[in-house]
Design an enzyme around this catalytic site. Structure first.
Site, PDB file in Angstrom:
ATOM      1  N   PRO A   2       0.836  -1.209   0.000  1.00 25.97           N
ATOM      2  CA  PRO A   2       0.000   0.000   0.000  1.00 25.97           C
ATOM      3  C   PRO A   2       0.872   1.261   0.000  1.00 25.97           C
ATOM      4  O   PRO A   2       1.858   1.341   0.715  1.00 25.97           O
ATOM      5  CB  PRO A   2      -0.779  -0.118   1.315  1.00 25.97           C
ATOM      6  CG  PRO A   2      -0.659  -1.545   1.730  1.00 25.97           C
ATOM      7  CD  PRO A   2       0.647  -2.017   1.193  1.00 25.97           C
ATOM      8  N   GLU A   3       0.478   2.244  -0.812  1.00 25.52           N
ATOM      9  CA  GLU A   3       1.234   3.490  -0.870  1.00 25.52           C
ATOM     10  C   GLU A   3       0.420   4.599  -0.202  1.00 25.52           C
ATOM     11  O   GLU A   3      -0.650   4.351   0.357  1.00 25.52           O
ATOM     12  CB  GLU A   3       1.619   3.780  -2.319  1.00 25.52           C
ATOM     13  CG  GLU A   3       2.403   2.574  -2.865  1.00 25.52           C
ATOM     14  CD  GLU A   3       3.205   2.809  -4.128  1.00 25.52           C
ATOM     15  OE1 GLU A   3       3.450   3.963  -4.498  1.00 25.52           O
ATOM     16  OE2 GLU A   3       3.609   1.791  -4.734  1.00 25.52           O
ATOM     17  N   LYS A  51       2.904   6.733   5.041  1.00 25.80           N
ATOM     18  CA  LYS A  51       2.307   5.404   4.990  1.00 25.80           C
ATOM     19  C   LYS A  51       1.996   4.859   6.383  1.00 25.80           C
ATOM     20  O   LYS A  51       1.708   3.683   6.554  1.00 25.80           O
ATOM     21  CB  LYS A  51       3.255   4.446   4.243  1.00 25.80           C
ATOM     22  CG  LYS A  51       3.471   4.864   2.780  1.00 25.80           C
ATOM     23  CD  LYS A  51       4.137   3.759   2.001  1.00 25.80           C
ATOM     24  CE  LYS A  51       5.449   4.193   1.420  1.00 25.80           C
ATOM     25  NZ  LYS A  51       6.155   3.101   0.744  1.00 25.80           N
ATOM     26  N   ARG A 250      14.444  -2.887  -4.491  1.00 26.36           N
ATOM     27  CA  ARG A 250      13.032  -2.865  -4.865  1.00 26.36           C
ATOM     28  C   ARG A 250      12.924  -2.871  -6.382  1.00 26.36           C
ATOM     29  O   ARG A 250      13.789  -2.368  -7.078  1.00 26.36           O
ATOM     30  CB  ARG A 250      12.366  -1.611  -4.296  1.00 26.36           C
ATOM     31  CG  ARG A 250      12.553  -1.445  -2.782  1.00 26.36           C
ATOM     32  CD  ARG A 250      11.674  -2.380  -1.996  1.00 26.36           C
ATOM     33  NE  ARG A 250      10.288  -2.125  -2.293  1.00 26.36           N
ATOM     34  CZ  ARG A 250       9.572  -1.158  -1.749  1.00 26.36           C
ATOM     35  NH1 ARG A 250      10.113  -0.345  -0.870  1.00 26.36           N
ATOM     36  NH2 ARG A 250       8.304  -1.004  -2.068  1.00 26.36           N
TER      37      ARG A 250
END
Ligand SMILES: [Zn+2]
Length: 266
Positions: A2-3, A51, A250
């Protein structure tokens, strides 16, 4: 993962059902909070910070949670069956007369004095969806490390808070910048961070994220999770690689034609 926009919307929904209401039950399934009971305590508000999720209570304590990879908070009207995952994945339950809020797979679940929130979110850069969004400060922080790649700088929540691998990939495509371009060679950092803010802002009221303006599942992104597929602008196959600090690599996606590699520094 989730961002910032997903966390923002989750906290808005949690705030709608919890703020101003008294907890009729609380349960924490983490060892450090096993004996904590907030029954009878009112919820002041639920806010997102980057976040992170912050639940502020009338007893001047804050519950701090974070989703990391696949955590989530689900809201159920009283009596509705919970469906966010098996029971052993539940970390927290906050119930009011009307609703149950259930936190699943939360790697961070901690209670701290509200006055000490800075100890858990004070390091964050300007929040892309926060009331204090400040593009100049975000640019200042990013520019402090001119040799670093822009791809790493955008993910660093100390620079600006809210961007993950989805928005990083899409933002760099839209700006025509290769992910490994050194920060010092990015032509207009201010436009970059403003565009990033616009992307999160445009998506904040729904959980489906799209940067193309098209909500059909296969059409939502330009490059994110499209390795080997043709670029929507030039048909060149999209590239993928993992990079970043050791242990924090990432996935990065880009179009080699629309986002050419930076010139090696002279
Ligand atoms: Zn292209």
């Amino acid at each position: 993962m989730p961002e910032g926009d997903t966390v923002w919307l989750t906290c808005r929904r949690l705030n709608e059902v919890l703020a101003g209401r008294v907890l009729t039950r609380s349960e924490f399934r983490v060892p450090s909070l096993a004996t904590t009971d907030l029954t009878g305590v009112a919820v002041r508000e639920v806010v997102a910070r980057g976040k992170h999720q912050l639940f502020r209570f009338a007893n001047d304590f804050t519950l701090h949670t974070h989703f990391r990879m696949d955590g989530t908070w689900r809201i159920y009207p009283r009596g509705r069956k919970w469906s966010g995952g098996p029971d052993f994945q539940i970390r927290a339950v906050l119930a009011t007369a009307g609703h149950d809020a259930v936190g699943y797979r939360l790697p961070v679940t901690e209670l701290l004095p509200t006055a000490d929130e800075d100890s858990v979110v004070g390091h964050l850069g300007p929040d892309l969806l926060g009331p204090d969004w400040n593009p100049d400060e975000a640019v200042r922080r990013i520019a402090l490390q001119p040799e670093r790649t822009i791809g790493e700088a955008l993910l660093d929540q100390r620079n600006l808070a809210g961007i993950g691998t989805f928005y990083r990939a899409e933002l760099l495509f839209l700006q025509g910048v290769h992910p490994r371009t050194p920060v010092g060679q990015v032509a207009n950092l201010r436009r970059m961070v403003q565009r990033g803010q616009q992307l999160l802002y445009a998506n904040r009221w729904r959980f489906e994220q799209s940067t193309t303006g098209d909500l059909r599942p296969s059409r939502r992104t330009y490059v994110f999770e499209r390795p080997g597929q043709p670029c929507r602008r030039c048909r060149t196959p999209i590239e993928i690689e993992e990079f970043g600090p050791l242990g924090q690599e990432r996935r990065s996606y880009w179009c080699p034609r629309c986002q050419p590699s930076a010139e090696p520094a002279a």
